[in-house]
Design a protein around this motif. Structure first.
Motif, PDB file in Angstrom:
ATOM      1  N   VAL A 193       0.850  -1.202   0.000  1.00  0.00           N
ATOM      2  CA  VAL A 193       0.000   0.000   0.000  1.00  0.00           C
ATOM      3  C   VAL A 193       0.885   1.253   0.000  1.00  0.00           C
ATOM      4  O   VAL A 193       0.630   2.195  -0.770  1.00  0.00           O
ATOM      5  CB  VAL A 193      -0.958   0.000   1.213  1.00  0.00           C
ATOM      6  N   PHE A 194       1.933   1.272   0.819  1.00  0.00           N
ATOM      7  CA  PHE A 194       2.858   2.411   0.825  1.00  0.00           C
ATOM      8  C   PHE A 194       3.489   2.624  -0.556  1.00  0.00           C
ATOM      9  O   PHE A 194       3.565   3.749  -1.043  1.00  0.00           O
ATOM     10  CB  PHE A 194       3.972   2.210   1.855  1.00  0.00           C
ATOM     11  N   ILE A 195       3.930   1.545  -1.167  1.00  0.00           N
ATOM     12  CA  ILE A 195       4.566   1.634  -2.488  1.00  0.00           C
ATOM     13  C   ILE A 195       3.561   2.125  -3.526  1.00  0.00           C
ATOM     14  O   ILE A 195       3.885   2.966  -4.372  1.00  0.00           O
ATOM     15  CB  ILE A 195       5.182   0.281  -2.884  1.00  0.00           C
ATOM     16  N   THR A 196       2.348   1.623  -3.455  1.00  0.00           N
ATOM     17  CA  THR A 196       1.301   2.028  -4.403  1.00  0.00           C
ATOM     18  C   THR A 196       0.962   3.508  -4.247  1.00  0.00           C
ATOM     19  O   THR A 196       0.846   4.233  -5.240  1.00  0.00           O
ATOM     20  CB  THR A 196       0.038   1.177  -4.201  1.00  0.00           C
ATOM     21  N   ILE A 197       0.802   3.950  -3.010  1.00  0.00           N
ATOM     22  CA  ILE A 197       0.505   5.367  -2.759  1.00  0.00           C
ATOM     23  C   ILE A 197       1.650   6.235  -3.268  1.00  0.00           C
ATOM     24  O   ILE A 197       1.427   7.251  -3.940  1.00  0.00           O
ATOM     25  CB  ILE A 197       0.252   5.620  -1.257  1.00  0.00           C
ATOM     26  N   GLY A 198       2.880   5.839  -2.961  1.00  0.00           N
ATOM     27  CA  GLY A 198       4.036   6.605  -3.424  1.00  0.00           C
ATOM     28  C   GLY A 198       4.125   6.681  -4.931  1.00  0.00           C
ATOM     29  O   GLY A 198       4.410   7.747  -5.493  1.00  0.00           O
ATOM     30  N   SER A 199       3.857   5.570  -5.589  1.00  0.00           N
ATOM     31  CA  SER A 199       3.908   5.544  -7.049  1.00  0.00           C
ATOM     32  C   SER A 199       2.811   6.426  -7.647  1.00  0.00           C
ATOM     33  O   SER A 199       3.066   7.226  -8.563  1.00  0.00           O
ATOM     34  CB  SER A 199       3.762   4.109  -7.544  1.00  0.00           C
ATOM     35  N   ALA A 200       1.606   6.307  -7.119  1.00  0.00           N
ATOM     36  CA  ALA A 200       0.480   7.089  -7.650  1.00  0.00           C
ATOM     37  C   ALA A 200       0.659   8.587  -7.386  1.00  0.00           C
ATOM     38  O   ALA A 200       0.385   9.415  -8.264  1.00  0.00           O
ATOM     39  CB  ALA A 200      -0.827   6.596  -7.035  1.00  0.00           C
ATOM     40  N   LYS A 201       1.111   8.928  -6.180  1.00  0.00           N
ATOM     41  CA  LYS A 201       1.308  10.350  -5.857  1.00  0.00           C
ATOM     42  C   LYS A 201       2.445  10.945  -6.678  1.00  0.00           C
ATOM     43  O   LYS A 201       2.332  12.076  -7.152  1.00  0.00           O
ATOM     44  CB  LYS A 201       1.595  10.517  -4.369  1.00  0.00           C
ATOM     45  N   ALA A 202       3.534  10.190  -6.836  1.00  0.00           N
ATOM     46  CA  ALA A 202       4.673  10.707  -7.609  1.00  0.00           C
ATOM     47  C   ALA A 202       4.265  10.961  -9.054  1.00  0.00           C
ATOM     48  O   ALA A 202       4.705  11.937  -9.665  1.00  0.00           O
ATOM     49  CB  ALA A 202       5.840   9.728  -7.542  1.00  0.00           C
ATOM     50  N   LYS A 203       3.442  10.100  -9.562  1.00  0.00           N
ATOM     51  CA  LYS A 203       2.978  10.229 -10.951  1.00  0.00           C
ATOM     52  C   LYS A 203       2.182  11.523 -11.150  1.00  0.00           C
ATOM     53  O   LYS A 203       2.240  12.126 -12.217  1.00  0.00           O
ATOM     54  CB  LYS A 203       2.114   9.010 -11.275  1.00  0.00           C
ATOM     55  N   ARG A 204       1.479  11.954 -10.112  1.00  0.00           N
ATOM     56  CA  ARG A 204       0.588  13.107 -10.228  1.00  0.00           C
ATOM     57  C   ARG A 204       1.203  14.440  -9.783  1.00  0.00           C
ATOM     58  O   ARG A 204       0.570  15.481  -9.925  1.00  0.00           O
ATOM     59  CB  ARG A 204      -0.684  12.841  -9.433  1.00  0.00           C
ATOM     60  N   MET A 205       2.397  14.408  -9.226  1.00  0.00           N
ATOM     61  CA  MET A 205       3.045  15.645  -8.778  1.00  0.00           C
ATOM     62  C   MET A 205       3.417  16.504  -9.980  1.00  0.00           C
ATOM     63  O   MET A 205       3.650  15.988 -11.067  1.00  0.00           O
ATOM     64  CB  MET A 205       4.291  15.340  -7.950  1.00  0.00           C
ATOM     65  N   THR A 206       3.504  17.795  -9.738  1.00  0.00           N
ATOM     66  CA  THR A 206       3.753  18.701 -10.856  1.00  0.00           C
ATOM     67  C   THR A 206       5.231  18.972 -11.105  1.00  0.00           C
ATOM     68  O   THR A 206       5.656  19.082 -12.249  1.00  0.00           O
ATOM     69  CB  THR A 206       3.017  20.042 -10.628  1.00  0.00           C
ATOM     70  N   THR A 207       6.023  19.098 -10.031  1.00  0.00           N
ATOM     71  CA  THR A 207       7.442  19.379 -10.232  1.00  0.00           C
ATOM     72  C   THR A 207       8.268  18.103 -10.084  1.00  0.00           C
ATOM     73  O   THR A 207       7.858  17.150  -9.409  1.00  0.00           O
ATOM     74  CB  THR A 207       7.962  20.429  -9.225  1.00  0.00           C
ATOM     75  N   ASP A 208       9.427  18.114 -10.682  1.00  0.00           N
ATOM     76  CA  ASP A 208      10.316  16.951 -10.605  1.00  0.00           C
ATOM     77  C   ASP A 208      10.772  16.693  -9.169  1.00  0.00           C
ATOM     78  O   ASP A 208      10.832  15.549  -8.730  1.00  0.00           O
ATOM     79  CB  ASP A 208      11.524  17.151 -11.523  1.00  0.00           C
ATOM     80  N   ALA A 209      11.088  17.752  -8.443  1.00  0.00           N
ATOM     81  CA  ALA A 209      11.538  17.598  -7.053  1.00  0.00           C
ATOM     82  C   ALA A 209      10.444  16.952  -6.197  1.00  0.00           C
ATOM     83  O   ALA A 209      10.728  16.093  -5.360  1.00  0.00           O
ATOM     84  CB  ALA A 209      11.946  18.947  -6.466  1.00  0.00           C
ATOM     85  N   GLU A 210       9.196  17.362  -6.410  1.00  0.00           N
ATOM     86  CA  GLU A 210       8.084  16.753  -5.661  1.00  0.00           C
ATOM     87  C   GLU A 210       7.939  15.277  -6.003  1.00  0.00           C
ATOM     88  O   GLU A 210       7.658  14.458  -5.133  1.00  0.00           O
ATOM     89  CB  GLU A 210       6.774  17.479  -5.983  1.00  0.00           C
ATOM     90  N   LYS A 211       8.129  14.931  -7.263  1.00  0.00           N
ATOM     91  CA  LYS A 211       8.037  13.532  -7.683  1.00  0.00           C
ATOM     92  C   LYS A 211       9.113  12.691  -7.001  1.00  0.00           C
ATOM     93  O   LYS A 211       8.832  11.621  -6.461  1.00  0.00           O
ATOM     94  CB  LYS A 211       8.163  13.417  -9.205  1.00  0.00           C
ATOM     95  N   TYR A 212      10.334  13.191  -7.033  1.00  0.00           N
ATOM     96  CA  TYR A 212      11.435  12.474  -6.387  1.00  0.00           C
ATOM     97  C   TYR A 212      11.224  12.361  -4.875  1.00  0.00           C
ATOM     98  O   TYR A 212      11.433  11.312  -4.283  1.00  0.00           O
ATOM     99  CB  TYR A 212      12.765  13.165  -6.670  1.00  0.00           C
ATOM    100  N   ARG A 213      10.833  13.460  -4.261  1.00  0.00           N
ATOM    101  CA  ARG A 213      10.633  13.475  -2.815  1.00  0.00           C
ATOM    102  C   ARG A 213       9.522  12.506  -2.407  1.00  0.00           C
ATOM    103  O   ARG A 213       9.658  11.769  -1.419  1.00  0.00           O
ATOM    104  CB  ARG A 213      10.307  14.895  -2.352  1.00  0.00           C
TER     105      ARG A 213
END
Length: 153
Positions: free
Chosen positions: A100-120
């Protein structure tokens, strides 16, 4: 069929760990060096979550066929520290939480707007998933639930 799935589950564990470590390395490197969130990083992010889901589905299948879990279900008087209790409750619960943690992280990273937010986002959620996975693996040094690092087919 049970032992084949168990061996396969044991093998895929290494793919999950490798893909998580690779994702974390790429996220940390990208965040520190302020790199663009490249298609390669996005593919690794996606495949990390996919491999974790495949591992979870195999694990759930094994769970319902496992003689250890079936025995633990019949003998509820057992002590809390044994392999039946570990696999019946802890292992499956913690691994489910990790995926669930990995899934949430993957889904949230996909939807972030900046590259730094995606990486973070990847770094935070995938690290949480990795920590939970490392706690839930029945390592050979665990006294009551030790299992081999690599099972033979």
């Amino acid at each position: 069929m049970y032992y084949l799935l168990l061996s396969f589950h044991s093998l895929i564990r290494w793919f999950v760990l490798f893909s998580l470590l690779l994702s974390l390395y790429m996220a940390l490197k990208g965040l520190i060096s302020k790199r663009m969130f490249s298609p390669l990083v996005n593919t690794v992010r996606h495949w990390t979550a996919t491999i974790a889901h495949i591992q979870l589905m195999i694990g759930i299948t094994i769970y319902f066929q496992s003689p250890v879990v079936k025995y633990a279900a019949l003998n509820t008087v057992d002590t809390m520290i044994n392999d039946g209790i570990f696999f019946r409750y802890l292992h499956i619960s913690l691994m489910f939480i990790a995926v669930v943690f990995i899934t949430i992280g993957s889904a949230k990273a996909k939807r972030m707007t900046t590259d730094a937010e995606k990486y973070r986002t990847m770094l935070r959620w995938f690290t949480a998933g990795l920590i939970v996975i490392l706690l839930a693996i029945p390592w050979p040094f665990y006294e009551y639930v030790s299992r081999p690092l690599i099972r033979r087919f």
